[in-house]
Design a protein around this motif. Structure first.
Motif, PDB file in Angstrom:
ATOM      1  N   ALA A  67       0.835  -1.202   0.000  1.00  0.00           N
ATOM      2  CA  ALA A  67       0.000   0.000   0.000  1.00  0.00           C
ATOM      3  C   ALA A  67       0.870   1.252   0.000  1.00  0.00           C
ATOM      4  N   PHE A  68       1.956   1.234   0.792  1.00  0.00           N
ATOM      5  CA  PHE A  68       2.865   2.383   0.796  1.00  0.00           C
ATOM      6  C   PHE A  68       3.522   2.563  -0.570  1.00  0.00           C
ATOM      7  N   ILE A  69       3.913   1.476  -1.201  1.00  0.00           N
ATOM      8  CA  ILE A  69       4.529   1.554  -2.528  1.00  0.00           C
ATOM      9  C   ILE A  69       3.525   2.066  -3.549  1.00  0.00           C
ATOM     10  N   HIS A  70       2.296   1.583  -3.467  1.00  0.00           N
ATOM     11  CA  HIS A  70       1.258   1.995  -4.415  1.00  0.00           C
ATOM     12  C   HIS A  70       0.961   3.494  -4.267  1.00  0.00           C
ATOM     13  N   VAL A  71       0.839   3.974  -3.017  1.00  0.00           N
ATOM     14  CA  VAL A  71       0.541   5.389  -2.804  1.00  0.00           C
ATOM     15  C   VAL A  71       1.725   6.247  -3.224  1.00  0.00           C
TER      16      VAL A  71
END
Length: 77
Positions: A67-71
């Motif tokens: 999720a951090f990578i996607h955001v």
């Protein structure tokens, strides 16, 4: 219109981390921080909502870093 679950995961993770740090600091100073406790409950509630309501299989082990990578990719793109 639905919100991207990855954005909610990142917001809730930051909220839980900051609230936990504030609660630990208040515990060291022997002062209880009600806003930090409320922020912790809200952050955990958002994570629970994402886990139970938005993700079909629930949150997995690698969902938080992804999720951090996607955001970050959404912001940098």
């Amino acid at each position: 219109m639905s919100v991207d679950p990855n954005i909610l995961i990142v917001i809730a993770a930051f909220l839980v981390i900051l609230a936990t740090a504030s609660l630990v600091a208040g515990w060291v100073n022997r002062m209880w921080s009600w806003p930090a406790a409320a922020a912790l409950v809200i952050g955990l509630g958002i994570l629970g909502y994402v886990h139970l309501g938005l993700m079909p299989d629930g949150l997995g082990f690698f969902d938080l870093p992804m999720a951090f990578i996607h955001v970050a990719a959404m912001v940098l793109n």
